[in-house]
Design an enzyme around this catalytic site. Structure first.
Site: not given
Length: 360
Positions: A17, A154, A251
């Site tokens: 991904t 991330c 997030h």
């Protein structure tokens, strides 16, 4: 010397991904031409369209559909100027080392070399000054063109952006507490089992908390006087609690922080965040957002579905900025975890490196 030529790019881990996100973004970027795609031995030898289970909302770019996937052997990548690694950490260490030592410029999304002293851990809208260690990195290994630059975890990528703006204007930050609500795309594919995440919050993202706590200090630190290694902050404490939530992308992070000195007003903090600019913007890098930080005034923002694509996913949205009764200030931020938090950061790192003459 700055390079304005179109750079031939390879993507390792191209079928995953993160690799797919690299392909989508590179296909839309005038600075790069996708030259080679690398993946595991089971994918090698197949046209890309047959080797991958495509999970992006965009279609597979026509230009890459028929590219034959290669194994991750540097000998097969002649003609590539830059190598982007979306490899899983379980294999990234040896593969990235092999490309680096074969004199390739490697931009990695994996964790393996993030904390190496002479490797920039670079969120490109925050700490491009850490590229100063590249000369020593090359000299110690006898390389001319080879280099490795990593981007952060991330969640770290979103957190350090407002912290950098506040640190630069108001001085050291002594304590940070952050609680994350992390999207399932951060776990890759097939990711978190549906029976674990639907109608649920999982109060653990394995390995995430210690990564955030050390990465923030390295990114917000500096470089040693001789520019041989990075110099993490030693006067900031960071405590992270990480949760997985049923959101696809984006997030969300709730942040409490304390300044080492007298705290600024809330209005001064908002102004600081709105005015923050960085070197990649001044250089005119293609992927640099017009606004690094978007300050949301609505009382219920940011929200993943509404705000994750601000600045094409390269902007951090900060809202609910208010006084804290335990620390000095608290706020909520949102970062697109697969763009600024992954592939987008690596690509902007490479754009910066090309503009500054690091890619030879």
């Amino acid at each position: 010397m700055s390079s304005d030529r179109v750079l031939n790019a390879a993507v390792l881990g191209a079928t995953g991904t993160v690799g797919q996100r690299f392909i989508v973004m590179l296909s839309q970027n005038p600075m790069f031409r996708i030259h080679s795609l690398g993946a595991s031995e089971r994918s090698a030898g197949k046209p890309y369209s047959q080797a991958t289970r495509w999970k992006m909302s965009e279609q597979i770019p026509q230009a890459v559909r028929d590219i034959v996937v290669k194994s991750c052997d540097p000998a097969q990548y002649a003609g590539c100027d830059v190598v982007f690694s979306g490899l899983d950490a379980s294999v990234a260490g040896d593969v990235e080392k092999a490309f680096f030592e074969a004199d390739f410029a490697v931009f990695s999304n994996a964790k393996n070399y993030r904390m190496a002293e002479d490797v920039p851990l670079c969120v490109p809208v925050v700490n491009t000054d850490h590229y100063a260690v590249i000369a020593a990195q090359r000299a110690s290994r006898g390389l001319r063109k080879g280099m490795i630059v990593t981007n952060s975890n991330c969640s770290t990528s979103g957190l350090v952006v407002p912290l950098k703006a506040l640190q630069d204007r108001f001085g050291p930050i002594s304590r940070v507490m952050v609680t994350t609500m992390q999207a399932i795309s951060g776990a890759g594919y097939p990711g978190v089992a549906s029976l674990d995440i639907l109608d649920n919050v999982v109060p653990l993202v394995p390995g995430e908390e210690p990564k955030m706590e050390v990465e923030v200090r390295k990114i917000l630190g500096g470089v040693a006087p001789d520019a041989s290694v990075c110099a993490p902050l030693d006067n900031m404490r960071v405590s992270a609690t990480c949760n997985r939530v049923p959101v696809v992308d984006g997030h969300t992070e709730c942040v409490n922080l304390e300044f080492a000195g007298e705290p600024p007003s809330i209005d001064a903090i908002k102004q600081c965040l709105r005015e923050y600019r960085c070197e990649v913007q001044e250089l005119g890098c293609f992927s640099a957002p017009a606004h690094v930080i978007d300050v949301a005034e609505e009382e219920d923002r940011p929200q993943p579905r509404l705000d994750r694509n601000v600045g094409a996913g390269m902007t951090v949205t900060v809202g609910r900025i208010r006084p804290c009764s335990v620390f000095h200030v608290k706020f909520t931020l949102l970062v697109h975890n697969t763009i600024l938090g992954a592939a987008g950061a690596s690509i902007l790192n490479a754009e910066y490196a090309a503009k500054k003459g690091y890619i030879l």
